[in-house]
Design an enzyme around this catalytic site. Structure first.
Site, PDB file in Angstrom:
ATOM      1  N   ARG A 166      32.901 -24.314  30.383  1.00 42.91           N
ATOM      2  CA  ARG A 166      31.849 -25.164  29.813  1.00 42.91           C
ATOM      3  C   ARG A 166      31.687 -26.481  30.567  1.00 42.91           C
ATOM      4  NH1 ARG A 166      34.049 -22.673  25.289  1.00 42.91           N
ATOM      5  NH2 ARG A 166      32.520 -21.730  23.885  1.00 42.91           N
ATOM      6  N   GLN A 169      41.812 -20.665  22.121  1.00 40.78           N
ATOM      7  CA  GLN A 169      40.371 -20.590  22.376  1.00 40.78           C
ATOM      8  C   GLN A 169      40.108 -19.884  23.703  1.00 40.78           C
ATOM      9  OE1 GLN A 169      40.014 -25.043  22.051  1.00 40.78           O
ATOM     10  NE2 GLN A 169      38.322 -24.573  20.688  1.00 40.78           N
ATOM     11  N   ASP A 209      41.524 -15.533  28.509  1.00 45.19           N
ATOM     12  CA  ASP A 209      42.069 -15.062  29.785  1.00 45.19           C
ATOM     13  C   ASP A 209      43.300 -14.173  29.661  1.00 45.19           C
ATOM     14  OD1 ASP A 209      44.189 -16.951  29.252  1.00 45.19           O
ATOM     15  OD2 ASP A 209      42.964 -18.521  30.161  1.00 45.19           O
ATOM     16  N   HIS A 258      38.301 -16.686  20.367  1.00 45.21           N
ATOM     17  CA  HIS A 258      37.084 -16.349  21.126  1.00 45.21           C
ATOM     18  C   HIS A 258      37.199 -15.006  21.832  1.00 45.21           C
ATOM     19  CE1 HIS A 258      36.103 -20.965  21.381  1.00 45.21           C
ATOM     20  NE2 HIS A 258      36.000 -20.471  20.170  1.00 45.21           N
ATOM     21  N   CYS A 298      32.118   0.592  16.721  1.00 44.76           N
ATOM     22  CA  CYS A 298      33.347   1.208  16.183  1.00 44.76           C
ATOM     23  C   CYS A 298      34.611   0.516  16.678  1.00 44.76           C
ATOM     24  CB  CYS A 298      33.390   2.703  16.503  1.00 44.76           C
ATOM     25  SG  CYS A 298      33.787   3.072  18.231  1.00 44.76           S
ATOM     26  N   CYS A 353      30.415   6.696  19.513  1.00 39.50           N
ATOM     27  CA  CYS A 353      29.370   6.390  18.519  1.00 39.50           C
ATOM     28  C   CYS A 353      28.067   5.909  19.147  1.00 39.50           C
ATOM     29  CB  CYS A 353      29.882   5.354  17.528  1.00 39.50           C
ATOM     30  SG  CYS A 353      29.899   3.679  18.165  1.00 39.50           S
ATOM     31  N   ASN A 378      46.752 -33.428  26.134  1.00 37.89           N
ATOM     32  CA  ASN A 378      45.466 -33.175  26.790  1.00 37.89           C
ATOM     33  C   ASN A 378      45.229 -34.251  27.840  1.00 37.89           C
ATOM     34  OD1 ASN A 378      43.079 -31.493  26.856  1.00 37.89           O
ATOM     35  ND2 ASN A 378      41.947 -33.286  26.148  1.00 37.89           N
ATOM     36  N   ILE A 404      49.655 -30.886  31.608  1.00 39.01           N
ATOM     37  CA  ILE A 404      50.215 -30.091  30.519  1.00 39.01           C
ATOM     38  C   ILE A 404      51.506 -29.378  30.913  1.00 39.01           C
ATOM     39  CG2 ILE A 404      49.795 -28.055  29.071  1.00 39.01           C
ATOM     40  CD1 ILE A 404      46.763 -28.998  29.196  1.00 39.01           C
TER      41      ILE A 404
HETATM   42 ZN   LIG Z   1      31.778   3.105  19.338  1.00 43.59          ZN
END
Ligand SMILES: [Zn+2]
Length: 254
Positions: free
Chosen positions: A39, A104, A107, A124, A135, A160, A223, A241
């Protein structure tokens, strides 16, 4: 002792004293593995317009475009490896302190780092495989790619006939109900909520750290930049981090 060492020592003590840690991760933990924050400016989504869920459902051309984009960008994910940050979270799992990872990210790097899928809530979804939208049957990307590159016909389910889509939650797609429930219940039961690499501004995800704090858990934020919840956290580290978390986890064992 400089300011950073002091903060890492404080985190180490909190890790040591906690037994049910929820680790919440956003894009920031994976940028250190070379995965761009999709993003952010310069991220993949500024180059490729994301396809909204309603358009994917409504238009074969949009589905084709979506798969073209997927296979044009898949090497970014395929080449990425877990970094020190992922490994430090996996160490917490090995110590029996990890209640759950809520992520979130799409990966799959927490799984590759050695944390079982049952310990990971993916808000996500996951971009490393695909699913039938009707299905839920799982499909591997290599298999879809082989067929798609032959004729560019967007794949449908062989059970399906439903549309197959990468197992991510697209813009406009509802948040997954089960995952949201699991994330909430773990958040209510944790004694330390560790929010890593997320700006904590996108709801509903950003609601979890607030909920944890309101329910009596400690809240720690790591962060690079300021986040929307710095003011309510017990400890905030605006640092790299991987190295920060790895150091704190190691110190917490002493
Ligand atoms: Zn399916």
């Amino acid at each position: 002792m400089n300011e950073h060492t002091g903060d890492i020592d404080r985190l180490a003590v909190m890790l040591h004293e906690s037994s049910r840690i929820v680790v919440f991760t956003g894009a920031g933990i994976s940028t250190e593995s070379g995965i761009p924050d999709f993003r952010s400016p310069g991220g993949l989504w500024t180059k490729y317009q994301p396809i909204e869920f309603q358009d994917f459902i409504a238009s074969e051309e949009k589905r084709r475009e979506s798969w073209r984009m997927k296979f044009a960008t898949e090497s970014v994910l395929a080449d990425a490896k877990p970094n020190k940050g992922h490994q430090a979270v996996a160490d917490l799992y090995q110590q029996g302190k990890l209640a759950r990872v809520i992520t979130q990210n799409i990966d799959g790097l927490h799984q590759i780092s050695g944390i079982p899928a049952t310990k990971i809530v993916e808000l996500h979804g996951n971009a490393t495989y695909a699913k039938c939208l009707d299905c839920g049957k799982r499909y591997e990307l290599a298999e879809i790619k082989r067929q798609f590159l032959q004729n560019e016909i967007p794949p449908v389910c062989n059970v399906c006939n439903g549309f197959i889509k990468t197992a991510t939650i697209s813009f406009g797609q509802p948040m997954p109900v089960l995952e949201m429930q699991e994330a909430e219940s773990e958040t209510l039961n944790c004694d330390l909520f560790l929010a890593i690499g997320s700006s904590l501004v996108v709801y509903p995800a950003a609601g979890f750290p607030r909920l944890a704090k309101q329910n009596g858990s400690k809240l720690v934020i790591i962060n690079r930049d300021e986040t929307g919840l710095d003011d309510i956290a017990d400890l905030v580290l605006h640092q790299e981090i991987g190295i920060s978390l790895a150091t704190a986890v190691k110190k917490s064992l002493n």
